[in-house]
Design an enzyme around this catalytic site. Sequence first.
Site, PDB file in Angstrom:
ATOM      1  N   LYS A   1       3.842   6.127   4.172  1.00  0.00           N
ATOM      2  CA  LYS A   1       3.252   4.791   4.266  1.00  0.00           C
ATOM      3  C   LYS A   1       3.122   4.318   5.712  1.00  0.00           C
ATOM      4  O   LYS A   1       2.719   3.175   5.948  1.00  0.00           O
ATOM      5  CB  LYS A   1       4.104   3.800   3.468  1.00  0.00           C
ATOM      6  N   PRO A  40       0.836  -1.197   0.000  1.00  0.00           N
ATOM      7  CA  PRO A  40       0.000   0.000   0.000  1.00  0.00           C
ATOM      8  C   PRO A  40       0.880   1.260   0.000  1.00  0.00           C
ATOM      9  O   PRO A  40       1.909   1.316   0.665  1.00  0.00           O
ATOM     10  CB  PRO A  40      -0.788  -0.117   1.311  1.00  0.00           C
ATOM     11  N   ARG A  80      11.607  -4.151  -9.805  1.00  0.00           N
ATOM     12  CA  ARG A  80      10.372  -3.364  -9.841  1.00  0.00           C
ATOM     13  C   ARG A  80      10.211  -2.728 -11.221  1.00  0.00           C
ATOM     14  O   ARG A  80      11.159  -2.231 -11.819  1.00  0.00           O
ATOM     15  CB  ARG A  80      10.393  -2.310  -8.740  1.00  0.00           C
TER      16      ARG A  80
END
Length: 281
Positions: A53, A2, A262
Amino acid sequence: MPEGPEIRRAADKISKVLIGEEIIESNFYYERIKEKEEIVKNQNIKDITTRGKAMLIRFKNNWSMYSHNQLYGRWTVNLNTTKVKSRRALRVVFTTNKHAVRLWSATDIDLIPTDEENEHSFLKKIGPDVLSESCSLDLIEERLTSTSFHKKKASTLMLDQAFFAGLGNYLRSEILFDAKIHPDDRPFDLDKTKITQWAKSIKNISQLAYKTGGFTVSKSLADRNKENGEPRRSYRHAVFMRHQYECLNCKDRIERKWYGKRKVDYCPSCQIQRGKIKPTK
C-alpha cells in the site's frame, strides 16, 4: 483504505505523465518533509513503484519520496491549466509542461535516500508485495505454512502486512471466498490441497482487482448483479458488501462476521470451517 491494487494503479497513472518528462516545478506542503524538500525540489523522476500500500517515487538524484495514503490520501492527475478546487489538504504537487500531479490528504510521507528504502520504519516490516512478479505461488504456500504464520486465523492473516503487503479488507473477504476458506480457519488446520488453492486465490484475486480497478468478479457477473439492483459497492464483488444477498455459487445468504471493527463477509455453506482452535489453558 486503498489496497495494493489501487495504489499500483495510481502509480501506473502518474508514471505515464511524469516518467521521462521534465519537472518544471515541485512543491511540498507537508510539514514532516519541509526541511528536506530542497534535496528533491524540481528533480526529474527516474521511476515509480509500489510496495503493497506504499508508493515510492524515485528521483534521478537517488532520493525517494515514500507515501502511504492511509484512509484519505488520494492522487490526482490534471492538465496543468486546469483549476482544481478541493476541500482536501494538498500535500505534494509535481508539474510538467502538460500535467499537474497532486497528492492530497495523505498523512504518511517521507523523503529518504533511495539506497535506504529498505530501512524505512514501515517498509522494513512488511512482507513481499503480493502483486510483484517475484511473488510466486511457491512463495505464498511457503509463507502460509511457515511457523510465523501457520497458526494465525485466516481473518487475521489476510490483513497482516508482514505476511504479504497490499492485502486489505475487501481482498480478505474475496480471497477467502474464492479459496473456500472459513475466516476462522488457520493454515495449520488445512491439507495441502486447500493451502495450494488459498495461495492461488491470494495471487489471482489480487491480480484481477489490479487489472479491473477493484472488481473481483467477472464483468458478466458484475453486470448481472447490477441488473438485479445491487449498488456498485456490492455488485463488483462476490461476497464483500453483499451481506444478506444470495451466494453466487450456492444461493445461500452471505453472512458477516466482525473482527475488531472490521468486517468479513462470507458464505456459511461454501466456506465451512475445517479446524477448531483449542482453547489455551
